[in-house]
Design an enzyme around this catalytic site. Structure first.
Site, PDB file in Angstrom:
ATOM      1  N   ASN A 261       2.990  -8.728  12.428  1.00  0.00           N
ATOM      2  CA  ASN A 261       2.166  -8.955  11.243  1.00  0.00           C
ATOM      3  C   ASN A 261       0.719  -8.620  11.586  1.00  0.00           C
ATOM      4  O   ASN A 261      -0.027  -9.454  12.106  1.00  0.00           O
ATOM      5  CB  ASN A 261       2.296 -10.406  10.775  1.00  0.00           C
ATOM      6  CG  ASN A 261       3.691 -10.712  10.283  1.00  0.00           C
ATOM      7  OD1 ASN A 261       4.062 -10.316   9.177  1.00  0.00           O
ATOM      8  ND2 ASN A 261       4.483 -11.372  11.122  1.00  0.00           N
ATOM      9  N   GLU A 262       0.358  -7.387  11.297  1.00  0.00           N
ATOM     10  CA  GLU A 262      -0.963  -6.873  11.643  1.00  0.00           C
ATOM     11  C   GLU A 262      -2.004  -7.362  10.632  1.00  0.00           C
ATOM     12  O   GLU A 262      -1.650  -7.929   9.588  1.00  0.00           O
ATOM     13  CB  GLU A 262      -0.921  -5.337  11.658  1.00  0.00           C
ATOM     14  CG  GLU A 262       0.048  -4.748  12.697  1.00  0.00           C
ATOM     15  CD  GLU A 262      -0.460  -4.824  14.136  1.00  0.00           C
ATOM     16  OE1 GLU A 262      -1.394  -5.595  14.430  1.00  0.00           O
ATOM     17  OE2 GLU A 262       0.112  -4.095  14.985  1.00  0.00           O
ATOM     18  N   PRO A 263      -3.305  -7.166  10.939  1.00  0.00           N
ATOM     19  CA  PRO A 263      -4.351  -7.541   9.987  1.00  0.00           C
ATOM     20  C   PRO A 263      -4.028  -7.023   8.575  1.00  0.00           C
ATOM     21  O   PRO A 263      -3.566  -5.892   8.418  1.00  0.00           O
ATOM     22  CB  PRO A 263      -5.599  -6.871  10.568  1.00  0.00           C
ATOM     23  CG  PRO A 263      -5.349  -6.909  12.052  1.00  0.00           C
ATOM     24  CD  PRO A 263      -3.868  -6.649  12.203  1.00  0.00           C
TER      25      PRO A 263
END
Ligand code: F6R
Length: 248
Positions: free
Chosen positions: A148-150
């Site tokens: 879950n990236e930025p």
């Protein structure tokens, strides 16, 4: 976020392994399954070594354990040494008595609409297992948990994602060159992780110090998805002194 700092990762993983085994055995005593959410990467390797040791030397059983891994690269054949499927078998599953049918890892071989269906079914399988009792996490230098990236929402569910440039750069060590690193993955969502009844995040080494500071002391924001853990009611960070070195 409660943070427990250990001098070394070796010491720290002993405490995490003890907590996992206590939970597994408490559940076993009442004939219940224990549902673990598991991570890959460098951070949990020593933890898995300790669990394997406890199985071999202390006879700890994992027969009642059900696992859901956080993520898998896309595309990724299961037999590839870079796959998280291979990683989990190599470091843990091949060396303990877990029932293979209790193992769940996102499938990196799927394409197109199959992916969305797989992701929906993964969420259903977690629910059907009774939800995750204990989720083990690492943290990426982007502040990702799972992949879950930025920009990931706090409510996000299992889905296909694109990897951040820094995450791709950090993966070059495993793939040899940048153009061999997959740019996509299937990951559990932040929302999936937030629903776990307990969360333990592990981080070792000074490279993780800035993101640990941002996660623990920064404001909650999707620009550092791990900050959403500040809103979890039963979370613990277990880190070594180097990863803690920027905390105030
Ligand atoms: C792996 C995962 C990632 C890693 C993170 C840290 O399943 O979900 O979030 O935990 O990228 O990786 P390491 O431990 O290799 O520094």
């Amino acid at each position: 976020i409660p943070v427990q700092i250990y001098e070394t990762a070796d010491e720290a993983v002993k405490a995490v392994a003890r907590e996992i085994v206590d939970l597994v055995q408490t559940k076993a005593a009442s004939s219940e399954k224990c549902v673990l959410g598991l991570a890959t990467g460098v951070s949990p390797i020593k933890l898995y070594q300790e669990l394997v040791r406890m199985h071999r030397e202390e006879g700890v059983s994992f027969r009642n354990v059900v696992t859901f891994n956080l993520d898998e690269y896309l595309p990724m054949p299961k037999e590839s040494e870079q796959s998280y499927h291979y990683f989990m078998h190599h470091h843990l599953f091949d060396h303990i008595d877990i029932d293979p049918k209790n193992i769940h890892i996102p499938d990196g071989t799927l394409e197109g609409d199959e992916i969305d269906k797989f992701c929906r079914d993964y969420e259903k399988a977690i629910d059907a297992a009774g939800g995750i009792d204990l989720q083990i996490l690492g943290i990426g230098r982007t502040g990702h948990i799972g992949f879950n990236e930025p920009g990931s929402f706090i409510t996000s569910q299992t889905r296909k994602v694109f990897l951040n440039d820094l995450t791709i750069k950090d993966a070059i060590k495993d793939f040899g060159s940048r153009n061999l690193v997959p740019t996509k993955a299937i990951t559990m969502g932040v929302g999936t992780i937030m629903q776990a009844r307990r969360v333990i995040l592990m981080a070792w080494g000074e490279k993780k110090a800035p993101i640990i500071k941002a996660t623990v002391e920064g404001r909650v924001s999707d620009s550092v998805p791990a900050t959403f853990l500040q809103m979890h009611s039963n979370v613990q960070f277990i880190i070594d002194e180097s990863a803690a070195s920027e905390l105030t």
